[in-house]
Design a protein around this motif. Structure first.
Motif, PDB file in Angstrom:
ATOM      1  N   LEU A 203       0.834  -1.204   0.000  1.00 28.70           N
ATOM      2  CA  LEU A 203       0.000   0.000   0.000  1.00 28.70           C
ATOM      3  C   LEU A 203       0.872   1.258   0.000  1.00 28.70           C
ATOM      4  O   LEU A 203       0.625   2.209  -0.733  1.00 28.70           O
ATOM      5  CB  LEU A 203      -0.907  -0.007   1.243  1.00 28.70           C
ATOM      6  N   GLY A 204       1.917   1.231   0.821  1.00 25.64           N
ATOM      7  CA  GLY A 204       2.768   2.413   0.948  1.00 25.64           C
ATOM      8  C   GLY A 204       3.664   2.634  -0.260  1.00 25.64           C
ATOM      9  O   GLY A 204       3.781   3.744  -0.765  1.00 25.64           O
ATOM     10  N   VAL A 205       4.295   1.564  -0.725  1.00 23.07           N
ATOM     11  CA  VAL A 205       5.242   1.695  -1.837  1.00 23.07           C
ATOM     12  C   VAL A 205       4.493   1.931  -3.151  1.00 23.07           C
ATOM     13  O   VAL A 205       4.907   2.740  -3.979  1.00 23.07           O
ATOM     14  CB  VAL A 205       6.141   0.435  -1.929  1.00 23.07           C
ATOM     15  N   GLY A 206       3.382   1.222  -3.319  1.00 20.49           N
ATOM     16  CA  GLY A 206       2.680   1.300  -4.609  1.00 20.49           C
ATOM     17  C   GLY A 206       1.559   2.318  -4.653  1.00 20.49           C
ATOM     18  O   GLY A 206       1.216   2.811  -5.723  1.00 20.49           O
ATOM     19  N   GLY A 207       0.973   2.637  -3.513  1.00 23.38           N
ATOM     20  CA  GLY A 207      -0.157   3.574  -3.495  1.00 23.38           C
ATOM     21  C   GLY A 207      -1.501   2.849  -3.624  1.00 23.38           C
ATOM     22  O   GLY A 207      -1.566   1.642  -3.867  1.00 23.38           O
ATOM     23  N   ASN A 208      -2.558   3.645  -3.452  1.00 27.26           N
ATOM     24  CA  ASN A 208      -3.906   3.068  -3.385  1.00 27.26           C
ATOM     25  C   ASN A 208      -4.332   2.366  -4.672  1.00 27.26           C
ATOM     26  O   ASN A 208      -4.898   1.266  -4.638  1.00 27.26           O
ATOM     27  CB  ASN A 208      -4.932   4.162  -3.079  1.00 27.26           C
ATOM     28  N   GLU A 209      -4.079   3.011  -5.800  1.00 23.28           N
ATOM     29  CA  GLU A 209      -4.545   2.423  -7.061  1.00 23.28           C
ATOM     30  C   GLU A 209      -3.797   1.145  -7.387  1.00 23.28           C
ATOM     31  O   GLU A 209      -4.362   0.157  -7.876  1.00 23.28           O
ATOM     32  CB  GLU A 209      -4.395   3.441  -8.214  1.00 23.28           C
ATOM     33  N   ALA A 290       1.277   4.670  14.661  1.00 20.18           N
ATOM     34  CA  ALA A 290       1.161   5.547  13.479  1.00 20.18           C
ATOM     35  C   ALA A 290       0.848   4.660  12.291  1.00 20.18           C
ATOM     36  O   ALA A 290       1.301   3.505  12.241  1.00 20.18           O
ATOM     37  CB  ALA A 290       2.461   6.303  13.242  1.00 20.18           C
ATOM     38  N   PRO A 291       0.078   5.185  11.335  1.00 21.69           N
ATOM     39  CA  PRO A 291      -0.138   4.382  10.125  1.00 21.69           C
ATOM     40  C   PRO A 291       1.197   4.148   9.428  1.00 21.69           C
ATOM     41  O   PRO A 291       2.084   5.002   9.493  1.00 21.69           O
ATOM     42  CB  PRO A 291      -1.038   5.283   9.265  1.00 21.69           C
ATOM     43  N   THR A 292       1.338   2.991   8.808  1.00 26.20           N
ATOM     44  CA  THR A 292       2.550   2.753   8.027  1.00 26.20           C
ATOM     45  C   THR A 292       2.583   3.769   6.885  1.00 26.20           C
ATOM     46  O   THR A 292       1.526   4.268   6.471  1.00 26.20           O
ATOM     47  CB  THR A 292       2.579   1.323   7.449  1.00 26.20           C
ATOM     48  N   PRO A 293       3.786   4.128   6.385  1.00 26.59           N
ATOM     49  CA  PRO A 293       3.861   5.134   5.320  1.00 26.59           C
ATOM     50  C   PRO A 293       2.935   4.790   4.152  1.00 26.59           C
ATOM     51  O   PRO A 293       2.933   3.653   3.669  1.00 26.59           O
ATOM     52  CB  PRO A 293       5.329   5.062   4.890  1.00 26.59           C
ATOM     53  N   GLY A 294       2.164   5.783   3.717  1.00 26.05           N
ATOM     54  CA  GLY A 294       1.202   5.561   2.635  1.00 26.05           C
ATOM     55  C   GLY A 294      -0.040   6.383   2.913  1.00 26.05           C
ATOM     56  O   GLY A 294      -0.176   6.954   3.995  1.00 26.05           O
ATOM     57  N   ALA A 295      -0.955   6.420   1.940  1.00 30.17           N
ATOM     58  CA  ALA A 295      -2.121   7.291   2.101  1.00 30.17           C
ATOM     59  C   ALA A 295      -3.420   6.527   2.336  1.00 30.17           C
ATOM     60  O   ALA A 295      -4.444   7.131   2.614  1.00 30.17           O
ATOM     61  CB  ALA A 295      -2.269   8.175   0.867  1.00 30.17           C
ATOM     62  N   GLY A 296      -3.388   5.221   2.206  1.00 30.72           N
ATOM     63  CA  GLY A 296      -4.633   4.456   2.281  1.00 30.72           C
ATOM     64  C   GLY A 296      -4.941   3.914   3.669  1.00 30.72           C
ATOM     65  O   GLY A 296      -4.338   4.320   4.667  1.00 30.72           O
ATOM     66  N   TYR A 297      -5.898   3.004   3.698  1.00 29.41           N
ATOM     67  CA  TYR A 297      -6.371   2.395   4.950  1.00 29.41           C
ATOM     68  C   TYR A 297      -6.787   0.967   4.619  1.00 29.41           C
ATOM     69  O   TYR A 297      -7.672   0.759   3.782  1.00 29.41           O
ATOM     70  CB  TYR A 297      -7.564   3.197   5.449  1.00 29.41           C
ATOM     71  N   THR A 366     -10.615   8.228   3.904  1.00 23.45           N
ATOM     72  CA  THR A 366     -10.275   7.340   2.785  1.00 23.45           C
ATOM     73  C   THR A 366     -11.519   6.770   2.113  1.00 23.45           C
ATOM     74  O   THR A 366     -11.473   6.422   0.931  1.00 23.45           O
ATOM     75  CB  THR A 366      -9.359   6.183   3.239  1.00 23.45           C
ATOM     76  N   SER A 367     -12.631   6.701   2.856  1.00 24.39           N
ATOM     77  CA  SER A 367     -13.836   6.171   2.209  1.00 24.39           C
ATOM     78  C   SER A 367     -14.337   7.145   1.143  1.00 24.39           C
ATOM     79  O   SER A 367     -15.065   6.769   0.239  1.00 24.39           O
ATOM     80  CB  SER A 367     -14.931   5.837   3.219  1.00 24.39           C
ATOM     81  N   GLY A 368     -13.902   8.408   1.242  1.00 25.46           N
ATOM     82  CA  GLY A 368     -14.312   9.388   0.252  1.00 25.46           C
ATOM     83  C   GLY A 368     -13.307   9.568  -0.876  1.00 25.46           C
ATOM     84  O   GLY A 368     -13.606  10.237  -1.860  1.00 25.46           O
ATOM     85  N   ASN A 369     -12.101   9.022  -0.736  1.00 21.19           N
ATOM     86  CA  ASN A 369     -11.098   9.293  -1.777  1.00 21.19           C
ATOM     87  C   ASN A 369     -10.512   8.032  -2.413  1.00 21.19           C
ATOM     88  O   ASN A 369      -9.448   8.084  -3.039  1.00 21.19           O
ATOM     89  CB  ASN A 369      -9.985  10.203  -1.219  1.00 21.19           C
ATOM     90  N   GLY A 370     -11.180   6.912  -2.228  1.00 18.96           N
ATOM     91  CA  GLY A 370     -10.729   5.677  -2.877  1.00 18.96           C
ATOM     92  C   GLY A 370      -9.608   4.956  -2.136  1.00 18.96           C
ATOM     93  O   GLY A 370      -9.074   3.962  -2.607  1.00 18.96           O
ATOM     94  N   GLY A 371      -9.270   5.450  -0.949  1.00 21.45           N
ATOM     95  CA  GLY A 371      -8.154   4.835  -0.222  1.00 21.45           C
ATOM     96  C   GLY A 371      -8.577   3.779   0.786  1.00 21.45           C
ATOM     97  O   GLY A 371      -7.728   3.142   1.416  1.00 21.45           O
ATOM     98  N   LEU A 372      -9.878   3.586   0.955  1.00 26.17           N
ATOM     99  CA  LEU A 372     -10.349   2.578   1.914  1.00 26.17           C
ATOM    100  C   LEU A 372     -10.349   1.231   1.207  1.00 26.17           C
ATOM    101  O   LEU A 372     -11.165   0.974   0.323  1.00 26.17           O
ATOM    102  CB  LEU A 372     -11.759   2.945   2.395  1.00 26.17           C
ATOM    103  N   LEU A 373      -9.396   0.377   1.591  1.00 23.47           N
ATOM    104  CA  LEU A 373      -9.144  -0.839   0.812  1.00 23.47           C
ATOM    105  C   LEU A 373      -9.183  -2.080   1.702  1.00 23.47           C
ATOM    106  O   LEU A 373      -8.759  -2.037   2.865  1.00 23.47           O
ATOM    107  CB  LEU A 373      -7.770  -0.717   0.146  1.00 23.47           C
TER     108      LEU A 373
END
Ligand code: GAL
Length: 419
Positions: A203-209, A290-297, A366-373
């Motif tokens: 999630l952190g290295v690759g990102g949400n998409e 702390a959340p691990t580095p990255g933008a998602g959940y 994240t539920s509003g920006n596609g990051g809730l995975l």
């Protein structure tokens, strides 16, 4: 109610000339198969057991030890195959649908769900996981977040490092700790723990998409592509940060290494917080999150799926269990012990610590920006066969000198062969 008391009630009712309706009087019974055996987990399930008994039910506990639930799922299969399913099992995500397709589940609790407005108090995404063809067949207890780093603040201070916000920072901090003779990463070498760390790294290295394409869409090019190679590169780095005795260690023993200052960081879902709380430790003082580095959940919803069992007592038991699980106060008390946040959206969080409040806040954002995975390592993203294929490669890579390129290739092939 015990059998004797039950008989007495019948006798008294008969003497008094009351009309006696047996369904209303059936003693609620459940046999619950689960794997919550660590200190924090056991404390959390006890909340449910106590509530169930207080409501007049008889609870038969069937714990099968083993973090992540692999052993419990094996036990469940054997029970169902022999025609003797438990009344309820701690189950998640797509497995609920798989067991429904086998014809093993019941939607008997749907009436309880309607009476108590579950649709109105659960996020739609969670509610959908709980339904078998539109009717509730499972009841959710919580939302666990997977992508967390836990740390011992004293160890960090001694080394002069902060909670990392990028993977490069994590590596720099870990190198420094290692050079001082401190184990940077407390880890238990069990395949589900390897997969837990891997999905947070992905999630952190690759990102949400990237995460979505790889682990929700199972896109072959993403599974075997250049970004996945980078994910495995970071896994190789992490392999260098664990202690020599990591193999086979239980996750809660890894958490204990953080508590004792024997290691600096652990990457683990927030059931780890259940262990810290159970030891009487305070977030922000005795340990950090702390959340691990990255933008998602990465989310993981624990729930109890109801099996198609015979007998009025068991059906009554399932209904009572479902009602208690979704109780507002239960969701608060249970989750304070479990480290997770309530599945219900209307439970106030003021009694919860900053980790839980951060979790709820990030889930909302994240539920509003596609990051809730959905977590693949904890059975939320895909079916068991595919999750197993990915986990096999991750563990093989972590425990050998397999190259990152070969691992990414094996990942794509493994998933393809499992479909
Ligand atoms: C997860 C489960 C959590 C926790 C953890 C470790 O799969 O969702 O509730 O128990 O395993 O056992």
């Amino acid at each position: 109610m015990g059998v004797m008391r039950f008989r007495n009630v019948v006798a008294v009712a008969a003497l008094a000339g009351f009309a006696f309706s047996s369904p209303a009087m059936a003693e609620p019974q459940v046999e619950v198969l689960h794997w919550w055996t660590s200190g924090g987990e056991a404390k959390a399930i006890k909340v449910l057991v106590d509530d169930f008994k207080a409501a007049g039910g008889a609870w038969t506990d069937m714990p099968v030890a083993g973090g992540g639930g692999d052993a419990a799922r094996t036990a469940l299969k054997a029970r169902v195959l022999s025609g003797n399913p438990p009344t309820a099992f701690q189950m998640k995500g797509p497995s609920i649908q798989e067991w429904h397709e086998e014809g093993a589940l019941t939607t008997g609790i749907d009436a309880v769900a309607k009476d108590n407005n579950w649709d109105g108090v659960l996020p739609a995404s969670i509610a959908n996981h709980m339904k078998c063809e539109g009717k509730y067949c499972a009841a959710p207890v919580n939302v666990h977040r997977i992508d967390w780093i836990w740390a011992n603040p004293k160890v960090l201070a001694k080394a002069g490092v902060a909670m990392p916000t990028t993977w490069d920072e994590f590596n720099a901090a870990a190198d420094k700790l290692k050079s001082m003779g401190v184990t940077p990463l407390a880890h238990g070498g069990q395949s589900w723990q390897d997969a837990t760390v891997f999905e947070a790294v992905a999630l952190g290295v690759g990102g949400n998409e990237f995460y979505r394409k790889a682990f929700v869409d199972l896109d072959p090019a993403t599974l075997g592509g250049a970004t996945m190679v980078k994910v495995f590169d970071q896994m190789r780095k992490l392999r260098g940060y664990v202690d020599p005795n990591f193999s086979g260690r239980d996750w809660n023993l890894a958490t204990a290494m953080i508590m004792k200052g024997e290691a600096a960081f652990q990457i683990m879902g927030d059931w780890a917080k259940g262990e810290f709380s159970n030891a009487g430790l305070t977030a922000g003082v005795d340990y950090l999150c702390a959340p691990t580095p990255g933008a998602g959940y990465l989310y993981n919803v624990d729930s109890f799926a109801m099996f198609d069992v015979k007998g009025e007592n068991k059906v009554t038991g399932q209904n009572l269990l479902a009602k208690l699980i979704m109780g507002k106060n239960f969701q608060k008390v249970f989750n304070l012990a479990k480290g997770s946040i309530p599945a219900r959206t209307d439970v106030p969080l003021n009694a919860f610590d900053y980790c839980a409040q951060r979790s709820a806040y990030d889930m909302n954002v994240t539920s509003g920006n596609g990051g809730l995975l959905p977590s693949f390592a904890h059975g939320m993203a895909m079916r068991n066969a595919q999750a197993g294929a990915i986990t096999d490669v991750v563990t093989k890579h972590f425990n050998s000198d397999m190259s990152s390129a070969d691992a990414a290739k094996a990942l794509a092939e493994g998933v393809k062969n499992s479909l």
